[in-house]
Design an enzyme around this catalytic site. Structure first.
Site: not given
Ligand code: G3P
Length: 227
Positions: A89, A145, A205
């Site tokens: 991550h 991501e 998240a």
């Molecule tokens: O692993 C998922 C995360 O990094 C995404 O975070 O808060 O943008 O949904 P968020």
């Protein structure tokens, strides 16, 4: 094939105060929608959620059991009864202690050890170049991501639809891994668009962990991927 909604609790305070309730809500929505709703709580909560809903850890080190203080091993995860783990991550990248470069050899070792132990592997990547390298390692899923969008309100599907499409095609063409995407995914339309662009699911998240009505958010996101 089942769509995936992976809820990463990170280390938010709310993970500890609401984590079990979120896991129960995840299980309910998973049954209702047929989406594979998976939770990734902090390590100390794994045993609390693992019998409620499919649970994975937030990371693992590449080492075997032994004299490795504060490391997380595949053996520990296997013993704790979880289904698998996130790896690499962007908030916990595989790097060498000197230089900060990404340690793809260590990442590959960790994936192989998890696979041998029957643990699923959800590997995050930050760009297409990294996606190509990781696809060759054949993890369960590769998750794109872009770090600059994580925690914000602009979804990766709005900011980079072309990359999401190219990423999904690349993973499907070059591996048997599932292409997942994440970062800024908060609205049903973000989840819907991810599937339209070829992804098989999303990682979320803040949109769930920090929401008051987290169950409604889980339901909205999961339903959007199957309707
Ligand atoms: O692993 C998922 C995360 O990094 C995404 O975070 O808060 O943008 O949904 P968020």
């Amino acid at each position: 094939m089942k769509r995936v909604l992976l809820i990463n609790y990170k280390a938010y305070k709310e993970a500890f105060t609401k984590g079990v309730d979120i896991a129960n809500a995840a299980a309910e929505v998973s049954k209702e929608t047929g989406v594979d709703v998976i939770v990734a709580p902090p390590f100390t909560m794994l045993k609390e959620t693992k019998d409620l809903v499919k649970t994975i850890a937030q990371g693992v080190d590449e080492v075997d059991p032994g004299a490795f203080t504060a490391h997380i091993t595949w053996f520990e995860l296997k013993q704790s009864g979880v289904a698998g783990t996130l790896l690499n991550h962007s908030e916990k990248r595989y790097t060498y202690s000197k230089g900060g470069e990404i340690a793809y050899d260590k990442l590959q070792q960790a994936i192989e050890k998890c696979k041998a132990a029957g643990l699923e592997t959800y590997v995050c990547v930050e760009n297409l170049e990294e996606a190509r390298k990781v696809a060759a390692m054949e993890p369960t899923a590769v998750a794109y991501e872009p770090p600059e969008l994580i925690g914000g309100n602009i979804s990766v599907t709005s900011a980079h639809p072309d990359i999401v499409k190219e990423f999904s095609d690349l993973i499907k063409k070059n591996s048997s891994s599932l292409p997942l995407i994440g970062a800024g995914v908060k609205r049903a339309e973000d989840a819907k668009k991810s599937v339209e662009l070829g992804a098989e699911g999303v990682l979320v998240a803040s949109g769930i962990i920090l929401a008051n009505d987290f169950k409604a958010e889980i339901r909205n996101l999961a339903s959007a991927m199957v309707n």
